[in-house]
Write an enzyme that holds these catalytic residues in place. Structure first.
Site, PDB file in Angstrom:
ATOM      1  N   LYS A  10      -3.487   3.689  -2.836  1.00  0.00           N
ATOM      2  CA  LYS A  10      -4.785   4.521  -3.142  1.00  0.00           C
ATOM      3  C   LYS A  10      -4.235   5.653  -2.259  1.00  0.00           C
ATOM      4  O   LYS A  10      -4.253   5.780  -0.850  1.00  0.00           O
ATOM      5  CB  LYS A  10      -5.868   3.623  -2.380  1.00  0.00           C
ATOM      6  N   ASP A  68       0.831  -1.324   0.017  1.00  0.00           N
ATOM      7  CA  ASP A  68      -0.134  -0.033   0.046  1.00  0.00           C
ATOM      8  C   ASP A  68       0.941   1.332   0.087  1.00  0.00           C
ATOM      9  O   ASP A  68       2.088   1.258   0.404  1.00  0.00           O
ATOM     10  CB  ASP A  68      -0.835   0.171   1.151  1.00  0.00           C
ATOM     11  N   MET A  93      -8.040   8.555   8.612  1.00  0.00           N
ATOM     12  CA  MET A  93      -8.636   9.016   7.376  1.00  0.00           C
ATOM     13  C   MET A  93      -9.685  10.083   7.366  1.00  0.00           C
ATOM     14  O   MET A  93     -10.272  10.283   6.767  1.00  0.00           O
ATOM     15  CB  MET A  93      -8.973   7.552   6.534  1.00  0.00           C
TER      16      MET A  93
END
Length: 259
Positions: free
Chosen positions: A59, A37, A173
């Site tokens: 991402k 990631d 996040m």
């Protein structure tokens, strides 16, 4: 006869390679291919054995270069080709890491999956800053929530449940939505003076910290231009942070709330 490989779902921790487990290191050494990631730190990627095939599938907010469906297929294709695949994730694969989704996809295709837990970003924050997640008289529990919904949908959290002064709230996040989160929590009853700690790139050499309040964090975080990933810690435990002065009005609120 074709031999099916296996997939290791590895939590790399918050970024400092010293916080990786021995199991994680062993799994990395056994892997033929590393599917990793964006949030896996450079320091941890430096531990990958020479010759391993590196497959980035990171991402970024609002920019998914490799969709989750494609990541699932990459893992399955490599394992069905007989390779040992290390699926390397930041933090813990079972805490906002979609590890269980990937495991379900693989196991449905007869592929062996093994897990390796990682130190979560919240735990890394506590060790790095000295701010505990729970503390007698300040917080009797801790809750982890995501500040980002799939497909960029509107946040639909149980705000009344989250607005508990006796619980530390950790937001993952949430860099793009912290203003909305703070507003919703205040509307649900949390005081605007409640302290908030924002930590960017926790446990890495790039770590940045910001102390604010619930009523001010949206403005302060935007002004500070913190680099993602950013972890937000909301609660009275932030009053224990020693490396930066806490405003008097916040300390007064903490004293009153702790009575």
């Amino acid at each position: 006869m074709t031999v099916t490989g296996k997939v290791f779902l590895i939590g790399s921790g918050p970024g400092d390679p010293d916080l990786m487990t021995m199991r994680a290191i062993r799994m990395l050494q056994e892997a033929d291919v590393i599917v990793y990631d964006r949030l896996v730190s450079e320091e941890i990627l430096a531990l990958v054995p020479e010759g391993a095939d590196m497959v980035p599938v990171g991402k970024a907010p609002k920019h998914h270069t490799v969709p989750q469906d494609r990541i699932n297929k990459i893992l399955a294709e490599r394992a069905l080709a007989g390779q040992t695949v290390a699926r390397l994730k930041g933090g813990d694969p079972m805490i906002f890491g979609r590890g269980s989704e990937e495991a379900a996809y693989l196991e449905a295709r007869g592929i062996e999956v093994a897990y390796c837990p990682g130190i979560s970003a919240a735990q890394g924050m506590a060790a790095s800053t000295g701010v505990p997640l729970t503390h007698r008289g300040l917080a009797t529990g801790v809750r982890y929530v995501t500040g980002h919904m799939a497909a960029d949908r509107t946040l639909n959290l149980n705000w009344d449940s989250l607005a508990d002064i006796d619980t530390t709230l950790v937001v993952y996040m949430g860099a793009s939505s912290i203003s909305e989160i703070a507003l919703r929590l205040m509307r649900a009853g949390m005081p605007s003076s409640l302290p908030v700690l924002a930590v960017s790139s926790v446990t890495t050499p790039r770590e940045t910290r910001l102390v604010s309040s619930l009523g001010q964090i949206g403005v302060d975080a935007q002004s500070a231009e913190l680099e993602t990933p950013v972890l937000f810690v909301i609660g009275r435990v932030v009053s224990l942070y020693q490396s930066q002065a806490i405003p008097d009005e916040i300390l007064q609120t903490m004293a009153i709330a702790g009575e």
